[in-house]
Design an enzyme around this catalytic site. Sequence first.
Site, PDB file in Angstrom:
ATOM      1  N   ASP A   1       0.854  -1.187   0.000  1.00  0.00           N
ATOM      2  CA  ASP A   1       0.000   0.000   0.000  1.00  0.00           C
ATOM      3  C   ASP A   1       0.889   1.235   0.000  1.00  0.00           C
ATOM      4  O   ASP A   1       1.477   1.599   1.013  1.00  0.00           O
ATOM      5  CB  ASP A   1      -0.890  -0.011   1.244  1.00  0.00           C
ATOM      6  CG  ASP A   1      -1.840   1.171   1.308  1.00  0.00           C
ATOM      7  OD1 ASP A   1      -1.759   2.065   0.442  1.00  0.00           O
ATOM      8  OD2 ASP A   1      -2.662   1.209   2.250  1.00  0.00           O
ATOM      9  N   ILE A   2       0.986   1.910  -1.148  1.00  0.00           N
ATOM     10  CA  ILE A   2       1.918   3.028  -1.285  1.00  0.00           C
ATOM     11  C   ILE A   2       1.422   4.300  -0.586  1.00  0.00           C
ATOM     12  O   ILE A   2       2.146   5.296  -0.551  1.00  0.00           O
ATOM     13  CB  ILE A   2       2.240   3.315  -2.772  1.00  0.00           C
ATOM     14  CG1 ILE A   2       0.983   3.326  -3.661  1.00  0.00           C
ATOM     15  CG2 ILE A   2       3.215   2.261  -3.289  1.00  0.00           C
ATOM     16  CD1 ILE A   2       0.142   4.535  -3.578  1.00  0.00           C
TER      17      ILE A   2
ATOM     18  N   ASN B   1       0.632   6.696 -10.061  1.00  0.00           N
ATOM     19  CA  ASN B   1      -0.586   6.547 -10.851  1.00  0.00           C
ATOM     20  C   ASN B   1      -1.763   5.994 -10.058  1.00  0.00           C
ATOM     21  O   ASN B   1      -2.909   6.137 -10.469  1.00  0.00           O
ATOM     22  CB  ASN B   1      -0.287   5.621 -12.045  1.00  0.00           C
ATOM     23  CG  ASN B   1      -1.522   5.201 -12.794  1.00  0.00           C
ATOM     24  OD1 ASN B   1      -2.076   5.967 -13.576  1.00  0.00           O
ATOM     25  ND2 ASN B   1      -1.979   3.973 -12.555  1.00  0.00           N
TER      26      ASN B   1
ATOM     27  N   TYR C   1     -11.947  13.947  -5.242  1.00  0.00           N
ATOM     28  CA  TYR C   1     -10.985  13.596  -6.292  1.00  0.00           C
ATOM     29  C   TYR C   1     -10.369  14.852  -6.911  1.00  0.00           C
ATOM     30  O   TYR C   1      -9.145  14.934  -7.109  1.00  0.00           O
ATOM     31  CB  TYR C   1     -11.716  12.769  -7.353  1.00  0.00           C
ATOM     32  CG  TYR C   1     -10.913  12.395  -8.570  1.00  0.00           C
ATOM     33  CD1 TYR C   1      -9.949  11.401  -8.519  1.00  0.00           C
ATOM     34  CD2 TYR C   1     -11.153  13.024  -9.787  1.00  0.00           C
ATOM     35  CE1 TYR C   1      -9.232  11.041  -9.650  1.00  0.00           C
ATOM     36  CE2 TYR C   1     -10.450  12.668 -10.928  1.00  0.00           C
ATOM     37  CZ  TYR C   1      -9.492  11.680 -10.852  1.00  0.00           C
ATOM     38  OH  TYR C   1      -8.781  11.332 -11.978  1.00  0.00           O
TER      39      TYR C   1
ATOM     40  N   LYS D   1      -6.399  15.855  -6.895  1.00  0.00           N
ATOM     41  CA  LYS D   1      -5.668  15.983  -8.150  1.00  0.00           C
ATOM     42  C   LYS D   1      -5.104  17.396  -8.337  1.00  0.00           C
ATOM     43  O   LYS D   1      -4.043  17.576  -8.953  1.00  0.00           O
ATOM     44  CB  LYS D   1      -6.572  15.604  -9.321  1.00  0.00           C
ATOM     45  CG  LYS D   1      -6.874  14.116  -9.406  1.00  0.00           C
ATOM     46  CD  LYS D   1      -5.608  13.279  -9.515  1.00  0.00           C
ATOM     47  CE  LYS D   1      -5.885  11.844  -9.882  1.00  0.00           C
ATOM     48  NZ  LYS D   1      -4.631  11.025  -9.924  1.00  0.00           N
TER      49      LYS D   1
END
Length: 301
Positions: free
Chosen positions: A73-74, A100, A171, A175
């Site tokens: 889990d990054i 990504n 989101y 972003k």
Amino acid sequence: MSGLCAGRVVAVTGAGRGLGRAHALAFAAEGARLVVNDLGVGLDGRPEPGGPATRVVEEIRAAGGEAVAHGGDIATAEGAASLVRTALETYGRLDTLVNNAGFLRDRMLVNLDEDDFDAVVRVHLKGHFLPLRHAAAHWRTEAKAGRRPEARIINTSSGAGLLGSVGQGNYSAAKAAIVVLTLVAAAELRRYGVQVNAIAPAARTRMTERTFADTMTAPDSGFDAMAPENVSPLVVWLGSPASAGVTGRVFEAEGGRITVMEGWRPGPSTDRDGRWTPAEAGEQARKLLSEAAEPGPVYGT
């Protein structure tokens, strides 16, 4: 292929499907060795059976390339650290990081609860910051030891982060933050031989094929403008030595179109030697707005 990334080691997060898978395969086709990260979760970020990272690794190996799977889990410190560690322990180096990974939990703002806001910001924003931070620490150590790298980081923003998107407040906010993180990282890491750029792709993925079903459907024939593979050539170039000197930039990529985004720049302005009253400030603001370019429309309006 041209071997643009021959000998390089590339880590791609969220590489089990969609854009990440396309990027991993494209890098491998250009001679890179891959660390394919994917936690193997559903569209909403919850665990699902199967191993998408392993399947991509098998595709790369079947084509004669080299790849290893990473299921960490990054968005955790240990998961991000182990991503970098996997590259170093497997291949002895890391040259390019492609951030990504992500998922959606779309709601209109009045229906968006705290858990869904936090979950999306965590995977997108924190899931960019932590791998970037651990990779950058490694490259700084290399540079200080006299081994200045030709390192590359490619972050993934979105048109939603540049213009906003109705029903995607969590989101869109994450972003947008990734764009600013990219600019800061580019400025701070340049001295260590690290270039940092971002893309805002438009392509058919699990996150877009439902939300934008009308525009994401594959055509029966001809050029498939929404295929994720269309975005990957730019990502591969940004992750290669050929992109030397390009840092702190944001690119939109869709189909055959590539656009350099220019971001916030000062527009019409006024000044005085003293403080405005509220009425005066409002009068000046309306005057300046009449001279300014109209902003781009928010997606979904």
